[in-house]
Motif scaffolding. Structure first.
Motif, PDB file in Angstrom:
ATOM      1  N   ASP A  36       0.815  -1.208   0.000  1.00 24.25           N
ATOM      2  CA  ASP A  36       0.000   0.000   0.000  1.00 24.25           C
ATOM      3  C   ASP A  36       0.853   1.264   0.000  1.00 24.25           C
ATOM      4  O   ASP A  36       0.320   2.374  -0.168  1.00 24.25           O
ATOM      5  CB  ASP A  36      -0.921   0.027   1.228  1.00 24.25           C
ATOM      6  N   CYS A  37       2.156   1.119   0.210  1.00 26.92           N
ATOM      7  CA  CYS A  37       3.047   2.282   0.317  1.00 26.92           C
ATOM      8  C   CYS A  37       3.035   3.095  -0.977  1.00 26.92           C
ATOM      9  O   CYS A  37       3.152   2.535  -2.073  1.00 26.92           O
ATOM     10  CB  CYS A  37       4.469   1.832   0.633  1.00 26.92           C
ATOM     11  N   THR A  40      -2.078   4.183  -0.721  1.00 25.38           N
ATOM     12  CA  THR A  40      -3.065   4.572   0.289  1.00 25.38           C
ATOM     13  C   THR A  40      -2.408   4.984   1.596  1.00 25.38           C
ATOM     14  O   THR A  40      -3.102   5.278   2.570  1.00 25.38           O
ATOM     15  CB  THR A  40      -4.051   3.418   0.557  1.00 25.38           C
ATOM     16  N   LYS A  41      -1.100   4.995   1.639  1.00 19.22           N
ATOM     17  CA  LYS A  41      -0.371   5.480   2.812  1.00 19.22           C
ATOM     18  C   LYS A  41       1.037   5.860   2.405  1.00 19.22           C
ATOM     19  O   LYS A  41       1.556   5.394   1.372  1.00 19.22           O
ATOM     20  CB  LYS A  41      -0.363   4.437   3.929  1.00 19.22           C
ATOM     21  N   SER A  61       5.011   4.114   8.516  1.00 17.08           N
ATOM     22  CA  SER A  61       3.968   4.460   7.556  1.00 17.08           C
ATOM     23  C   SER A  61       2.968   5.389   8.230  1.00 17.08           C
ATOM     24  O   SER A  61       2.841   5.407   9.455  1.00 17.08           O
ATOM     25  CB  SER A  61       3.264   3.202   7.030  1.00 17.08           C
ATOM     26  N   TYR A  62       2.257   6.166   7.407  1.00 14.10           N
ATOM     27  CA  TYR A  62       1.221   7.060   7.915  1.00 14.10           C
ATOM     28  C   TYR A  62       0.080   7.121   6.902  1.00 14.10           C
ATOM     29  O   TYR A  62       0.292   6.992   5.687  1.00 14.10           O
ATOM     30  CB  TYR A  62       1.776   8.464   8.166  1.00 14.10           C
ATOM     31  N   ARG A  63      -1.137   7.267   7.391  1.00 12.16           N
ATOM     32  CA  ARG A  63      -2.296   7.458   6.520  1.00 12.16           C
ATOM     33  C   ARG A  63      -3.398   8.147   7.300  1.00 12.16           C
ATOM     34  O   ARG A  63      -3.518   7.985   8.522  1.00 12.16           O
ATOM     35  CB  ARG A  63      -2.806   6.135   5.958  1.00 12.16           C
ATOM     36  N   ARG A  64      -4.184   8.919   6.603  1.00  5.64           N
ATOM     37  CA  ARG A  64      -5.297   9.636   7.226  1.00  5.64           C
ATOM     38  C   ARG A  64      -6.514   8.725   7.313  1.00  5.64           C
ATOM     39  O   ARG A  64      -6.863   8.042   6.348  1.00  5.64           O
ATOM     40  CB  ARG A  64      -5.644  10.886   6.417  1.00  5.64           C
ATOM     41  N   TYR A 196       1.078  10.934  -0.156  1.00  3.91           N
ATOM     42  CA  TYR A 196       1.590   9.589   0.119  1.00  3.91           C
ATOM     43  C   TYR A 196       2.756   9.265  -0.817  1.00  3.91           C
ATOM     44  O   TYR A 196       2.592   9.235  -2.038  1.00  3.91           O
ATOM     45  CB  TYR A 196       0.488   8.553  -0.067  1.00  3.91           C
TER      46      TYR A 196
END
Length: 230
Positions: A36-37, A40-41, A61-64, A196
């Motif tokens: 997903d890098c 979506t993150k 990793s980070y995602r909202r 992202y």
């Protein structure tokens, strides 16, 4: 009446061997997905080229998710792994979230504020939905924290862009100690949670062999060996 009913259930269970209800099993820690890098993150990988969340020296990793940002951290350590949010690339005056492996085998999410070169734990912890695990000599965790927070020195607003400081190291009785390397990696530029990317940063060993000077030296030595000496 309720007491009598409970008593009859106990007697029935004892005499019939019928088992008592048990608590539902705790869900295991879901592995960090790296496919997903950049989609979506956002992800940062530090270590060997091509490494993932289970093999990198350090991974973040980070995602909202709604009004929150979900972070996932993992590092090759039996102590702690952390990310700091800084207005510059230097340690000092930084909001820090750390996942700490304690003596009981648990991984706890703690909030710190860097005072110079020293990390001070802050009781106000913005983390929620915390989970962590220590497996294969790695500390891995996942947590959320709000994008917007009331203005406060020790907790930054994540809707703004910050340099990300990456660090990990040993812990003594659940307390963090100095990070493993003298110069921990830092994001090259400020990071926006609204963008992202999948960013790889080679560790020191791979930086050495990937530098132009070392490549030139390798070519020169190879040519010398192939040509032989007079």
């Amino acid at each position: 009446f309720l007491f009598l009913a409970f008593y009859l259930v106990v007697i029935y269970s004892v005499h019939t061997g019928y088992p008592f209800p048990t608590a539902p099993p705790v869900d295991p820690f879901a592995k960090i997905r790296v496919d997903d890098c950049g989609k979506t993150k956002g992800c940062f990988r530090y270590g060997k080229p091509g490494c993932n969340a289970e093999t990198c020296d350090y991974f973040l990793s980070y995602r909202r998710i709604g009004a929150d940002v979900e972070f996932e951290l993992s590092a090759d350590t039996d102590g702690w792994v952390a990310v700091g949010f800084s207005s510059d690339k230097k340690m000092g005056g930084d909001d820090v979230m750390a996942c700490v492996h304690d003596d009981n085998g648990r991984v706890r999410i703690q909030h710190f504020y860097n005072v110079g070169q020293w990390a001070k734990e802050i009781q106000r912890n913005p983390a929620r939905d915390e989970e962590g695990v220590f497996e294969n000599n790695r500390v891995t965790c996942r947590f959320k924290r709000p994008v917007y927070v009331p203005r406060e020195e020790t907790i930054v607003d994540l809707h703004l862009s910050w340099y990300y400081l990456f660090a990990w190291g040993p812990a003594i009785q659940g307390s963090i100690t100095r990070h493993d390397i003298d110069s921990p990696p830092v994001s090259e530029r400020v990071v926006s949670i609204y963008k992202y990317e999948d960013i790889f940063m080679p560790s020191a060993a791979y930086q050495t062999f990937s530098s132009p000077f070392c490549l030139l030296l390798i070519v020169a030595l190879t040519f010398y060996l192939l040509m032989g000496t007079p």
